[in-house]
Design a protein around this motif. Structure first.
Motif, PDB file in Angstrom:
ATOM      1  N   ILE A  40       3.960  -1.021  -9.795  1.00  9.93           N
ATOM      2  CA  ILE A  40       2.733  -1.164  -9.006  1.00  9.93           C
ATOM      3  C   ILE A  40       3.020  -0.849  -7.547  1.00  9.93           C
ATOM      4  CG2 ILE A  40       1.059  -2.842  -8.120  1.00  9.93           C
ATOM      5  CD1 ILE A  40       1.094  -4.149 -10.897  1.00  9.93           C
ATOM      6  N   ARG A  41       4.105  -1.400  -7.017  1.00  9.13           N
ATOM      7  CA  ARG A  41       4.469  -1.152  -5.618  1.00  9.13           C
ATOM      8  C   ARG A  41       4.721   0.332  -5.374  1.00  9.13           C
ATOM      9  NH1 ARG A  41       9.687  -3.180  -5.030  1.00  9.13           N
ATOM     10  NH2 ARG A  41      10.272  -1.074  -5.553  1.00  9.13           N
ATOM     11  N   ASP A  42       5.556   0.940  -6.212  1.00 11.02           N
ATOM     12  CA  ASP A  42       5.910   2.342  -6.014  1.00 11.02           C
ATOM     13  C   ASP A  42       4.711   3.268  -6.172  1.00 11.02           C
ATOM     14  OD1 ASP A  42       8.494   1.472  -5.614  1.00 11.02           O
ATOM     15  OD2 ASP A  42       9.190   2.022  -7.633  1.00 11.02           O
ATOM     16  N   LEU A  43       3.911   3.044  -7.200  1.00 12.22           N
ATOM     17  CA  LEU A  43       2.749   3.895  -7.447  1.00 12.22           C
ATOM     18  C   LEU A  43       1.688   3.675  -6.368  1.00 12.22           C
ATOM     19  CD1 LEU A  43       1.814   6.030  -9.413  1.00 12.22           C
ATOM     20  CD2 LEU A  43       0.861   4.241 -10.841  1.00 12.22           C
ATOM     21  N   GLY A  44       1.525   2.444  -5.934  1.00 12.14           N
ATOM     22  CA  GLY A  44       0.573   2.152  -4.850  1.00 12.14           C
ATOM     23  C   GLY A  44       0.950   2.862  -3.573  1.00 12.14           C
ATOM     24  N   PHE A  45       2.236   2.827  -3.221  1.00 11.02           N
ATOM     25  CA  PHE A  45       2.696   3.532  -2.022  1.00 11.02           C
ATOM     26  C   PHE A  45       2.539   5.041  -2.179  1.00 11.02           C
ATOM     27  CE2 PHE A  45       5.817  -0.091  -0.772  1.00 11.02           C
ATOM     28  CZ  PHE A  45       4.759  -0.815  -0.270  1.00 11.02           C
ATOM     29  N   GLU A  46       2.818   5.542  -3.366  1.00 10.34           N
ATOM     30  CA  GLU A  46       2.678   6.983  -3.632  1.00 10.34           C
ATOM     31  C   GLU A  46       1.225   7.430  -3.445  1.00 10.34           C
ATOM     32  OE1 GLU A  46       3.015   9.801  -7.553  1.00 10.34           O
ATOM     33  OE2 GLU A  46       4.558   8.257  -7.290  1.00 10.34           O
ATOM     34  N   ILE A  47       0.298   6.667  -3.992  1.00 13.12           N
ATOM     35  CA  ILE A  47      -1.121   6.999  -3.853  1.00 13.12           C
ATOM     36  C   ILE A  47      -1.540   6.897  -2.394  1.00 13.12           C
ATOM     37  CG2 ILE A  47      -3.476   6.290  -4.462  1.00 13.12           C
ATOM     38  CD1 ILE A  47      -2.308   5.353  -7.184  1.00 13.12           C
ATOM     39  N   ALA A  48      -1.100   5.854  -1.698  1.00  9.34           N
ATOM     40  CA  ALA A  48      -1.460   5.669  -0.289  1.00  9.34           C
ATOM     41  C   ALA A  48      -0.908   6.796   0.588  1.00  9.34           C
ATOM     42  CB  ALA A  48      -0.953   4.314   0.204  1.00  9.34           C
ATOM     43  N   HIS A  49       0.220   7.383   0.208  1.00  3.45           N
ATOM     44  CA  HIS A  49       0.760   8.526   0.952  1.00  3.45           C
ATOM     45  C   HIS A  49      -0.047   9.799   0.695  1.00  3.45           C
ATOM     46  CE1 HIS A  49       4.568   6.251   1.673  1.00  3.45           C
ATOM     47  NE2 HIS A  49       4.542   6.976   2.779  1.00  3.45           N
ATOM     48  N   GLU A  50      -0.648   9.922  -0.489  1.00  7.26           N
ATOM     49  CA  GLU A  50      -1.365  11.141  -0.866  1.00  7.26           C
ATOM     50  C   GLU A  50      -2.796  11.198  -0.351  1.00  7.26           C
ATOM     51  OE1 GLU A  50      -1.234  11.923  -5.044  1.00  7.26           O
ATOM     52  OE2 GLU A  50       0.950  11.714  -5.121  1.00  7.26           O
ATOM     53  N   LEU A  51      -3.347  10.063   0.063  1.00  4.09           N
ATOM     54  CA  LEU A  51      -4.747  10.033   0.470  1.00  4.09           C
ATOM     55  C   LEU A  51      -4.876   9.870   1.982  1.00  4.09           C
ATOM     56  CD1 LEU A  51      -6.215   7.804  -2.365  1.00  4.09           C
ATOM     57  CD2 LEU A  51      -6.276  10.280  -2.173  1.00  4.09           C
ATOM     58  N   ARG A  52      -5.888  10.506   2.520  1.00  9.42           N
ATOM     59  CA  ARG A  52      -6.161  10.502   3.960  1.00  9.42           C
ATOM     60  C   ARG A  52      -7.002   9.278   4.315  1.00  9.42           C
ATOM     61  NH1 ARG A  52      -6.366  15.309   6.761  1.00  9.42           N
ATOM     62  NH2 ARG A  52      -6.549  16.382   4.775  1.00  9.42           N
ATOM     63  N   CYS A  53      -6.724   8.696   5.463  1.00  6.50           N
ATOM     64  CA  CYS A  53      -7.521   7.571   5.947  1.00  6.50           C
ATOM     65  C   CYS A  53      -8.868   8.111   6.442  1.00  6.50           C
ATOM     66  CB  CYS A  53      -6.796   6.844   7.077  1.00  6.50           C
ATOM     67  SG  CYS A  53      -7.791   5.507   7.796  1.00  6.50           S
ATOM     68  N   PRO A  54      -9.979   7.519   6.020  1.00 10.39           N
ATOM     69  CA  PRO A  54     -11.285   8.013   6.459  1.00 10.39           C
ATOM     70  C   PRO A  54     -11.543   7.816   7.955  1.00 10.39           C
ATOM     71  CG  PRO A  54     -11.531   6.520   4.576  1.00 10.39           C
ATOM     72  CD  PRO A  54     -10.107   6.478   5.001  1.00 10.39           C
ATOM     73  N   MET A  55     -10.846   6.890   8.601  1.00 10.36           N
ATOM     74  CA  MET A  55     -11.094   6.597  10.013  1.00 10.36           C
ATOM     75  C   MET A  55     -10.073   7.223  10.965  1.00 10.36           C
ATOM     76  SD  MET A  55     -13.849   4.847  10.120  1.00 10.36           S
ATOM     77  CE  MET A  55     -13.817   4.217  11.769  1.00 10.36           C
TER      78      MET A  55
END
Length: 148
Positions: A40-55
């Motif tokens: 969960i930690r690794d995949l969560g960080f991976e997804i968070a790195h791949e997506l742009r912050c809307p703000m």
């Protein structure tokens, strides 16, 4: 056919349809992925790195300190704990925020220029350079210059 026979047949088909729906929903519930806390930690960080912050400008969710980034990271980890896959989470966020949330947009007719534009630009530059060199050589040949 008699009316009772038709009525019984309709009830039987309706019952089968209900059983099929229940079976499909049970299977969908069992299709959830069971991650370990490390996954969960690794995949969560991976997804968070791949997506742009809307703000934040040019920051991914992982690096952004904006409140919306914290909420989205929490949403990502919650969905992972619920057994959602990486693709399902990204699709959910794309539906919610649009394609701009991805750093690498998916290929579609609207994004084809983003994917092929640099290659087409490079080929155009090479073509123009080749045409200019060819014209320069023609011009030098007509002036009596020779090449070895």
């Amino acid at each position: 056919m008699s009316k009772t026979y038709t009525s019984t047949l309709v009830r039987l088909l309706a019952g089968l349809a209900i059983l099929l729906c229940i079976s499909m929903s049970a299977q969908a519930a069992s299709d959830k992925i069971h991650y370990t806390p490390d996954q969960i930690r690794d995949l969560g960080f991976e997804i968070a790195h791949e997506l742009r912050c809307p703000m934040s400008v040019n920051q991914n969710l992982f690096d952004s300190g904006a409140p919306i980034a914290s909420e989205l990271k929490g949403q990502i980890f919650l969905m992972l704990e619920q057994g959602e896959s990486k693709a399902e989470i990204i699709d959910f966020l794309v539906q919610r925020y649009g394609e701009k949330i991805r750093y690498q947009p998916s290929f579609s007719a609207a994004t084809a220029l983003l994917w092929f534009g640099p290659i087409l630009l490079l080929l155009g530059i090479v073509g123009v350079a080749a045409a200019l060199i060819r014209e320069q050589r023609k011009h030098q040949d007509t002036n009596g210059n020779t090449y070895e």
